[in-house]
Design a protein around this motif. Structure first.
Motif, PDB file in Angstrom:
ATOM      1  N   GLN A  43      36.277 -36.221  34.366  1.00  0.00           N
ATOM      2  CA  GLN A  43      35.726 -36.407  33.019  1.00  0.00           C
ATOM      3  C   GLN A  43      34.890 -35.199  32.609  1.00  0.00           C
ATOM      4  O   GLN A  43      34.978 -34.721  31.484  1.00  0.00           O
ATOM      5  CB  GLN A  43      34.861 -37.672  32.972  1.00  0.00           C
ATOM      6  CG  GLN A  43      35.669 -38.947  32.928  1.00  0.00           C
ATOM      7  CD  GLN A  43      34.812 -40.180  33.069  1.00  0.00           C
ATOM      8  OE1 GLN A  43      33.815 -40.181  33.796  1.00  0.00           O
ATOM      9  NE2 GLN A  43      35.190 -41.244  32.391  1.00  0.00           N
ATOM     10  N   LYS A  46      36.118 -33.210  29.428  1.00  0.00           N
ATOM     11  CA  LYS A  46      35.349 -33.475  28.217  1.00  0.00           C
ATOM     12  C   LYS A  46      34.298 -32.412  27.939  1.00  0.00           C
ATOM     13  O   LYS A  46      33.829 -32.282  26.812  1.00  0.00           O
ATOM     14  CB  LYS A  46      34.665 -34.847  28.315  1.00  0.00           C
ATOM     15  CG  LYS A  46      35.647 -36.002  28.281  1.00  0.00           C
ATOM     16  CD  LYS A  46      34.923 -37.331  28.465  1.00  0.00           C
ATOM     17  CE  LYS A  46      35.890 -38.453  28.743  1.00  0.00           C
ATOM     18  NZ  LYS A  46      36.793 -38.731  27.624  1.00  0.00           N
ATOM     19  N   ARG A  84      21.798 -40.343  22.002  1.00  0.00           N
ATOM     20  CA  ARG A  84      22.833 -40.334  23.036  1.00  0.00           C
ATOM     21  C   ARG A  84      22.376 -41.139  24.248  1.00  0.00           C
ATOM     22  O   ARG A  84      23.150 -41.884  24.847  1.00  0.00           O
ATOM     23  CB  ARG A  84      23.134 -38.881  23.445  1.00  0.00           C
ATOM     24  CG  ARG A  84      24.178 -38.755  24.521  1.00  0.00           C
ATOM     25  CD  ARG A  84      24.523 -37.312  24.803  1.00  0.00           C
ATOM     26  NE  ARG A  84      23.389 -36.571  25.348  1.00  0.00           N
ATOM     27  CZ  ARG A  84      23.448 -35.297  25.715  1.00  0.00           C
ATOM     28  NH1 ARG A  84      24.570 -34.623  25.557  1.00  0.00           N
ATOM     29  NH2 ARG A  84      22.397 -34.688  26.195  1.00  0.00           N
ATOM     30  N   ARG A  97      25.654 -44.704  34.648  1.00  0.00           N
ATOM     31  CA  ARG A  97      26.319 -45.152  33.426  1.00  0.00           C
ATOM     32  C   ARG A  97      25.616 -46.342  32.794  1.00  0.00           C
ATOM     33  O   ARG A  97      25.717 -46.560  31.595  1.00  0.00           O
ATOM     34  CB  ARG A  97      27.760 -45.557  33.740  1.00  0.00           C
ATOM     35  CG  ARG A  97      28.647 -44.370  34.006  1.00  0.00           C
ATOM     36  CD  ARG A  97      30.035 -44.794  34.416  1.00  0.00           C
ATOM     37  NE  ARG A  97      30.799 -43.619  34.811  1.00  0.00           N
ATOM     38  CZ  ARG A  97      32.092 -43.641  35.101  1.00  0.00           C
ATOM     39  NH1 ARG A  97      32.756 -44.774  35.066  1.00  0.00           N
ATOM     40  NH2 ARG A  97      32.713 -42.539  35.443  1.00  0.00           N
ATOM     41  N   ALA A 143      24.452 -36.679  34.343  1.00  0.00           N
ATOM     42  CA  ALA A 143      23.435 -37.718  34.171  1.00  0.00           C
ATOM     43  C   ALA A 143      24.019 -38.962  33.510  1.00  0.00           C
ATOM     44  O   ALA A 143      23.515 -40.060  33.695  1.00  0.00           O
ATOM     45  CB  ALA A 143      22.265 -37.187  33.347  1.00  0.00           C
ATOM     46  N   PHE A 144      25.078 -38.787  32.712  1.00  0.00           N
ATOM     47  CA  PHE A 144      25.690 -39.955  32.084  1.00  0.00           C
ATOM     48  C   PHE A 144      26.773 -40.570  32.962  1.00  0.00           C
ATOM     49  O   PHE A 144      27.501 -41.458  32.526  1.00  0.00           O
ATOM     50  CB  PHE A 144      26.248 -39.591  30.710  1.00  0.00           C
ATOM     51  CG  PHE A 144      25.173 -39.503  29.680  1.00  0.00           C
ATOM     52  CD1 PHE A 144      24.668 -40.663  29.104  1.00  0.00           C
ATOM     53  CD2 PHE A 144      24.629 -38.292  29.323  1.00  0.00           C
ATOM     54  CE1 PHE A 144      23.643 -40.599  28.177  1.00  0.00           C
ATOM     55  CE2 PHE A 144      23.607 -38.219  28.397  1.00  0.00           C
ATOM     56  CZ  PHE A 144      23.112 -39.372  27.822  1.00  0.00           C
ATOM     57  N   GLY A 145      26.887 -40.068  34.196  1.00  0.00           N
ATOM     58  CA  GLY A 145      27.811 -40.689  35.134  1.00  0.00           C
ATOM     59  C   GLY A 145      29.245 -40.226  34.996  1.00  0.00           C
ATOM     60  O   GLY A 145      30.166 -40.971  35.319  1.00  0.00           O
ATOM     61  N   SER A 146      29.445 -38.992  34.528  1.00  0.00           N
ATOM     62  CA  SER A 146      30.812 -38.492  34.424  1.00  0.00           C
ATOM     63  C   SER A 146      31.406 -38.281  35.811  1.00  0.00           C
ATOM     64  O   SER A 146      30.716 -37.830  36.721  1.00  0.00           O
ATOM     65  CB  SER A 146      30.840 -37.140  33.702  1.00  0.00           C
ATOM     66  OG  SER A 146      30.066 -37.186  32.544  1.00  0.00           O
ATOM     67  N   GLU A 198      31.779 -43.410  26.136  1.00  0.00           N
ATOM     68  CA  GLU A 198      33.119 -42.903  26.397  1.00  0.00           C
ATOM     69  C   GLU A 198      33.366 -42.815  27.904  1.00  0.00           C
ATOM     70  O   GLU A 198      34.417 -43.216  28.407  1.00  0.00           O
ATOM     71  CB  GLU A 198      33.200 -41.514  25.759  1.00  0.00           C
ATOM     72  CG  GLU A 198      34.590 -40.960  25.586  1.00  0.00           C
ATOM     73  CD  GLU A 198      34.522 -39.587  24.915  1.00  0.00           C
ATOM     74  OE1 GLU A 198      33.762 -39.425  23.953  1.00  0.00           O
ATOM     75  OE2 GLU A 198      35.235 -38.687  25.389  1.00  0.00           O
ATOM     76  N   ILE A 199      32.361 -42.298  28.601  1.00  0.00           N
ATOM     77  CA  ILE A 199      32.467 -42.153  30.056  1.00  0.00           C
ATOM     78  C   ILE A 199      32.625 -43.511  30.721  1.00  0.00           C
ATOM     79  O   ILE A 199      33.355 -43.680  31.690  1.00  0.00           O
ATOM     80  CB  ILE A 199      31.187 -41.441  30.578  1.00  0.00           C
ATOM     81  CG1 ILE A 199      31.175 -39.979  30.146  1.00  0.00           C
ATOM     82  CG2 ILE A 199      31.063 -41.546  32.079  1.00  0.00           C
ATOM     83  CD1 ILE A 199      32.327 -39.172  30.677  1.00  0.00           C
ATOM     84  N   TYR A 247      29.002 -40.196  23.948  1.00  0.00           N
ATOM     85  CA  TYR A 247      29.450 -39.667  25.231  1.00  0.00           C
ATOM     86  C   TYR A 247      29.329 -40.666  26.390  1.00  0.00           C
ATOM     87  O   TYR A 247      30.292 -40.904  27.120  1.00  0.00           O
ATOM     88  CB  TYR A 247      28.714 -38.372  25.580  1.00  0.00           C
ATOM     89  CG  TYR A 247      29.279 -37.706  26.813  1.00  0.00           C
ATOM     90  CD1 TYR A 247      30.409 -36.926  26.727  1.00  0.00           C
ATOM     91  CD2 TYR A 247      28.715 -37.902  28.063  1.00  0.00           C
ATOM     92  CE1 TYR A 247      30.966 -36.334  27.841  1.00  0.00           C
ATOM     93  CE2 TYR A 247      29.270 -37.322  29.196  1.00  0.00           C
ATOM     94  CZ  TYR A 247      30.395 -36.541  29.071  1.00  0.00           C
ATOM     95  OH  TYR A 247      30.941 -35.968  30.191  1.00  0.00           O
TER      96      TYR A 247
END
Lengths: 402, 276
Positions: B193, B197, A178, A106, B186-189, A133-134, A130
């Protein structure tokens, strides 16, 4: 560009039923092919070792199946390494628990994908938001940062479009936005431009370089295209069959291939896009302005050339004089200053050969290579350019682009 | 010679055991579902038929093309004219209840299957079993557990109609392209989530197709449900069959067909509406 941002130590990935067995076989010295034949397991990445410095664009290059995509996915553990360590700012991410790993993903690492991987049900803005948001950023901050990122990649005004309404190039800008909106230290770009057509691709490469000047992220860029690697990379790691074959600056790889494989890989490269003025420039014949035309004429006679450059005591370029003009000056007893031409074409030492062809061809005098203080560093003569492009290494100067 | 395995006896004993031990539980379910259906029927019947027909036509117009709206209006009016209105509302309530239960149970199971290969490997054969076992057979334990009337019919419908919702929820989530899952990760979900999402929104059209299938299958159960005393169009068909009345059988059957087409068009297009 000092300490290592990412350290890759002995990172290995074996796909198959018992990966640890595969590691053992690798340690016994078996090749990827032998392991596949013996056990049916595939060695994705074989003991990769290198460091990536903060703020550099590090290109990992190889043909498809060479393991480069697997390798980059081990940096954020989309794929778990079978063995080895990946240290990011000194922390081994291989050992991290899921929560720690999520936190790193993140905050520190963002990824841009070959096929864009945009969420089709979300608008451009909402795609860009995105990561934030996460993280749980509040709505206002999310929107503000996402808009900044979109503006940075030149997509202002498209925030309410859906990805399917955009061209490939624009979609990848969204992908980049993004990744940037999250403000990560490290950008992982997996064949980010490979799906774009050549012209768009070049634009994107240039834009990435421009962005990088402002952002100074650490970028790991995966590509199978040597030209792209040479264009973007501060350093390049070349992969073959899961192993790193060579790591070096573009120049080191071109001029000093580690083995036959690298040599074959680079033999078709367009040298004009790699070599710069500083590689092909020659030592200039120059005289100080207060020397007379006779001295100038003498030098030209001695060396056998038809013009000579005039500098001041600080080696600053003032102009040039041709043999014809110098002879005239001697006859009519004029000074050098009166007959010299100020109209000398100059270029910077880091100009690519590809970008100076036209000027080299049209110039009446050899081009003067000058540094930012206008000091004369060298001259470009046509013969040297041609020789360098023909791959004549003797003609190349060792000093590189910095 | 191996003697005949007393499978029937075992099943009997097992069902007796369940009936005996879990009676309060079944009573509770029976009461809950019964109340829900009664409530639905009450609401549907308290709206004047012509108004209800217009409401349905209006929904059809909003969700789909005007041709569907016209068909809905004319078709439902025909049912009303033939005097099958109340039976149709009973059937509608039965179908809606069965579908709501299928969704409430089916979607979570589908999600679970999509997240775990082991769960999928266990559940898939169960679904096959549920769908291939003749639907009549479900009526027997349903009577034992829930008595006769609407509720055992609904339970049998749910068992028969739920598998498509489960299957297509699982399929829809698994069909989300791998690179989108990678991007989400990769975005750490977190798992939740990623599910909320990315996976569920993208699976929605497929899930809606599953629900549409469940609607159709539960509608196909209405005649069978009438065997255990569920009121509605099925009961009319059943009566016509037992009394060999071709005309009435045709009328009631036609009403089922019209209701099926209306529900199919509506439930199909709810999915498309969401997609945009």
């Amino acid at each position: 560009m000092s300490q290592a941002k990412i350290e890759v130590r002995n990172v290995t990935k074996v796909f198959g039923k018992s990966p640890q067995q595969g590691i053992k076989m690798l340690n016994e010295g078996l090749t990827k092919k032998q392991i596949l034949e013996k056990s049916g397991m595939t060695v994705g990445v074989n003991k990769a070792n290198f460091e990536i410095k903060a703020g550099e664009i590090f290109v990992i290059m190889g043909l498809s199946g060479s393991g480069k995509s697997t390798l980059v996915r081990m940096f954020n553990r989309l794929i778990d390494p079978t063995d080895g360590q990946v240290l990011i700012d000194g922390q081994d991410i291989v050992k991290m628990k899921p929560e720690q790993l999520r936190e790193i993903r993140r905050t520190k690492l963002s990824m841009v994908f070959q096929r864009f991987a945009l969420f089709p049900h979300r608008t451009v803005l909402s795609n860009t938001e995105y990561g934030l948001e996460i993280k749980g950023a509040d709505k206002l901050e999310r929107k503000q940062k996402a808009m900044e990122a979109l503006e940075l990649v030149g997509l202002k005004g498209y925030e309410n479009s859906y990805p399917s309404e955009l061209s490939g190039g624009m979609q990848q800008r969204v992908g980049l936005a993004r990744a940037l909106a999250n403000n990560p230290d490290i950008l992982l770009m997996d064949e980010a431009f490979s799906a774009l057509d050549p012209l768009i691709r070049k634009d994107m490469q240039n834009e990435l370089l421009e962005l990088q000047e402002k952002m100074e992220k650490t970028i790991i860029f995966i590509t199978h295209d040597l030209d792209e690697a040479l264009r973007l990379g501060d350093r390049i790691a070349l992969m073959k069959d899961g192993s790193i074959v060579q790591v070096g600056t573009p120049e080191e790889i071109l001029t000093n291939p580690a083995n036959d494989y690298v040599e074959r890989f680079v033999e078709d490269v367009d040298l004009s896009k790699v070599l710069t003025a500083s590689h092909v420039m020659k030592r200039p014949e120059k005289i100080l302005l207060d020397r007379g035309p006779r001295v100038a004429l003498q030098i030209m006679k001695d060396v056998g050339i038809s013009s000579v450059y005039i500098v001041d005591k600080k080696q600053k370029l003032l102009g040039a004089v041709t043999a014809q003009d110098a002879a005239d000056a001697v006859k009519n007893s004029k000074t050098l200053e009166e007959v010299m031409t100020h109209d000398v074409e100059t270029i910077a030492p880091d100009t690519l050969i590809a970008d100076m062809f036209e000027r080299v061809a049209n110039a009446t005098l050899p081009l003067a290579v000058i540094d930012e203080n206008h000091r004369l560093l060298g001259i470009i003569v046509r013969g040297a350019v041609l020789a360098a492009l023909a791959g004549d290494e003797i003609q190349l100067n060792g000093n590189g682009v910095n | 010679m191996i003697p005949k395995i007393p499978l029937a006896d075992w099943v009997d004993t097992f069902v007796d055991f369940l009936t005996d031990k879990l009676e309060p539980f079944f009573d509770l379910i029976s009461e809950g579902i019964g109340n829900f259906v009664d409530f639905l029927v009450f609401i549907l019947t308290s709206i004047p038929p012509i108004l209800l027909i217009l409401i349905f036509a209006g929904i059809a117009l909003w969700l789909t093309r005007w041709t569907n709206a016209l068909f809905t209006g004319v078709g439902l009016w025909l049912i009303y004219n033939l005097d099958y209105w109340e039976a149709t509302l009973d059937t509608l309530a039965l179908v809606l209840t069965a579908v709501v239960i299928s969704i409430i149970i089916g979607i979570p199971i589908g999600i679970w299957m999509s997240q775990s290969d082991r769960a999928r490997n266990i559940i898939l054969p169960v679904l096959d079993f549920m769908q291939t076992m003749p639907a009549f057979v479900y009526l027997i334990p349903a009577i034992l557990f829930f008595g006769i009337g609407m509720v055992p019919g609904i339970i049998a419908s749910v068992i028969f109609a739920m598998p498509p919702t489960i299957r297509l929820t699982n399929l829809g989530i698994r069909q989300v392209p791998e690179d989108l899952i990678e991007a989400a990760n990769a975005f750490g979900s977190s798992t939740k989530q990623r599910l909320l999402k990315v996976q569920l929104p993208l699976a929605t059209p497929t899930i809606m197709a599953g629900i549409n299938q469940s609607v159709m299958l539960s509608l196909s159960m209405v005649v069978i449900s009438s065997l255990v005393g569920a009121p509605g169009l099925g009961a009319d068909v059943y009566r016509a069959v037992s009394q060999v009345k071709v005309g009435i059988g045709f009328e009631a059957g036609l009403a089922i067909v019209i209701l099926a087409i209306v529900l199919d068009r509506l439930s199909q297009n709810i999915g498309k509406q969401k997609q945009n």
